[in-house]
Write a protein that holds these residues in place. Sequence first.
Motif, short mmCIF file in Angstrom:
data_model
loop_
_atom_site.label_atom_id
_atom_site.label_comp_id
_atom_site.label_asym_id
_atom_site.label_seq_id
_atom_site.Cartn_x
_atom_site.Cartn_y
_atom_site.Cartn_z
N GLU A 3 0.83 -1.22 0.00
CA GLU A 3 0.00 0.00 0.00
C GLU A 3 0.86 1.26 0.00
OE1 GLU A 3 -3.85 -0.10 2.15
OE2 GLU A 3 -2.95 -1.79 3.23
N LYS A 4 1.93 1.21 -0.81
CA LYS A 4 2.81 2.38 -0.90
C LYS A 4 2.09 3.58 -1.50
CE LYS A 4 6.00 0.30 -3.33
NZ LYS A 4 7.29 0.06 -4.03
N TYR A 5 1.08 3.30 -2.34
CA TYR A 5 0.40 4.39 -3.07
C TYR A 5 -0.99 4.70 -2.49
CZ TYR A 5 4.11 3.25 -6.36
OH TYR A 5 5.32 3.01 -6.93
N ARG A 6 -1.27 4.11 -1.31
CA ARG A 6 -2.59 4.28 -0.72
C ARG A 6 -2.97 5.76 -0.60
NH1 ARG A 6 -2.58 2.42 5.25
NH2 ARG A 6 -1.17 4.22 5.30
N GLY A 7 -2.00 6.62 -0.25
CA GLY A 7 -2.30 8.02 0.01
C GLY A 7 -2.74 8.82 -1.20
N ILE A 8 -2.47 8.30 -2.41
CA ILE A 8 -2.84 9.08 -3.60
C ILE A 8 -3.93 8.43 -4.43
CG2 ILE A 8 -0.55 10.13 -3.77
CD1 ILE A 8 0.03 8.12 -6.05
N ILE A 9 -4.46 7.30 -3.96
CA ILE A 9 -5.45 6.57 -4.75
C ILE A 9 -6.68 7.42 -5.03
CG2 ILE A 9 -7.04 4.60 -4.70
CD1 ILE A 9 -4.11 4.02 -5.49
#
Length: 807
Positions: free
Chosen positions: A30-36
């Motif tokens: 979930e490295k990109y969770r913050g920009i989904i």
Amino acid sequence: MSEISEQIIDELLEERLPSHPVRVWYDPREKYRGIIDEVSEALEAQDVNFVRYDGSYLELKAELWQRDPDIDEQWVFYIPESQSDAEWFKDIHKLGKLYRPTVDVSNDPAASYLVERTDRIPDDFSEWGTDPEQLEKAFFTVLFSQNHYSPRDFLVEFFEQPGNYIDLIKRYEQEDNWRSILYGEYGIGDAMDPMEVAKGILFAEVEAGSPIDRYSELAATETNRAADFCEFWQRNATKTYLEYTTDIEDNYDLTKAVVDSESLDWHSDAFLGIDEGLLHLCLGRFDSVPELDFPNEVPAVRRVVQRRMDCFWFHDGRADYWSVLNHGLRVIDKASDAIDSIEAEAYSTEELAEEYTEQWWEIDAAYRNYIQSASSLIQTIDGLEDARVVITGFYTRFLKAINRDLADKIQSEPVLSSPQTGFWDRYVEANSGTAIIVCDALRYELARELVDNLDELDAEVSLDNVSAALPSITEVGMAAHLPGQLGLDIAGNELEVTVDGEPMDIKDDRVSVLETEGFQVEDLSDVSTAPATDFESADLQPLVVYSGFIDKLGENLDNDEQTLAKATDHIQDVERVVRKLKTAGYRRFVITADHGFLYTERLPDELKIKLSANPDVLKRRFAATKGLPVDDQSVITFEPDDLRKLDIDSNGVSLSFPRSVACFTAPGGNMRYFHGGISMQELVVPCVSIVSEAEGAAEQQFDVNVSFPTAVTNNIVTVDIEPDGQMAIAADRTIILKATADDREVCEPKEVTVQHGATTERLRLKTGQLDDASSVVFEAIDGETREVLERQRAKLDMVIRDDGFDI
């Protein structure tokens, strides 16, 4: 939108989806969770179906087959699991292609925090996605809202909102890195407990600046760095600093630690208790050292006082007692030197006056400042009264020494300097643009302060003095300024004052003479409150401005000890009037007085003289008789011939005066403030001359808008300043920003030069001066005229804890 979001969106829309309409994006960490959310919103806006896995692959499949069974549309499936764990999604995956963002991001949890905040990452950390060291620095820089990597700033922010930052540090698994930062910088082991961190910092500062090591187990190991941080913390987050230090100090008796050490060599200022302990030790010297030996003790105590006046607690207004001691030590130091000099040298009266006007006036100023600072102390301090006995003792001995010597010589050498009766011929010019300001009881040392205030004025400022006419009372001194022969007589049981035989006992008599000479006569209070334009005219009629403020204060000294200190406020009023009249076009000023005054402790009985004879006029500091003079060894008498040497026609009146600081037993007045007698403080009358060059038309000043806060929630407040209207290219304007609470200054006045464009200034309030206040009054003052341009009262909404102390 972050840079990574924009890059992923561009990749999908321009390269990936056009080549194959179905993309599957696995993000197991979930490295990109913050920009989904950003990516989803942008793709949906371009008619791309963005679907997130939320625990059910069956729902993902159902959504695809129900909405687009022929797969005519574009689809992106975001699955926060690994591909090997997505067995139930294999069939859909085979219909599409795997999507991997080309932007490389570390698997460290800190990276997922930074992904959605890439616009806040400093350029120095451009490789944060792959470089672990840059990632750590970027994480804490962004976390603590800084624009550069600075553990010092991080820690200040950490103390402001510890709970919030601890949650984020834990959520992104950065506890070890945070511990490493604090241990590397300050030697702090427990990084997740803010109170323990604060203890480590504060007691490390104590360790670095004290002669003991009793707190070493509590202190962080990097003591010098901790001391530097402590100073930074005090300045930049005062309110939070006070909260921590107060809570911690409740459990540790720092005052006792200092007293037990019996050492004055403490440089630490982490805790207020250290100041209190040092004060206890200093005051103990006043009690334990014989009074006459105390001058030998002054250097050691002064070193402590001056060091503590450079510390945080003094500048924050919580250790004002150091100012009290500073003025008191100055009194002792200079008074003892003056006494020794007077006893060793054979001064003439003129030489005594010269020494007084060159250096000994500073003793009067120091004692006045001592009284002022002691009277304005918020704290009640046991032991300060013992110091007062010593300080006042030296001041009184100085008064007795100089004025006893003066009394012994003044009959044979009656002239101290130019007689006051020559004031008109020497100083007065009834010319256009001239203003003469006469202040009742403007003592020489007060005039010195006025000259200092006017020193930066665009004019030539000088200070001279004259000898007050005898007796040095208002009616005589005021009449001595006028043209003509000064005369004295006795009518009933009152002294009558004349000029050229005409009575001058009341102000209206003097006004009549001055108006005949071409002067306009005003009261200083009226000029002070009137706009400068009221005095602008083509001829600039010469002015005489009267003020009786200081003498009225003196008459009330027994009722309010602080009234003497308010004489300083009057100096500011005089300065304001000078600046205002100068702005209106006046170019020559003379500021003088009718007489000075003595201020002592309430006189004991042995200094009260009861005359054996009954003079015609009896006041506290002089007696007058017509006929046989008073014959008493305890007094000094000026007979008519003596007074004639001073250009006074006494009409047979003799004047008698008590020696030194004594007074006659007579009704009236208080027993601290005196005038009328023979003393340097009463007889040396200042004459301040101010001459400025002729000026052309005054340049039109541009207006300035100043916005102060309406509520104060922190000790650092911002003030917005903006020029209003047209201004010349090279124009500027100086304003002074001030803040007061309950008529006491609560910040250092700040001078600001206003030029083109808006600016924001910061005022740092002294929290120690705010404890019993409900509001703060802010003022913007014109730097040239000292007129108030803007005033704002702000509600004080800041809790400052202060329980006071006794020692």
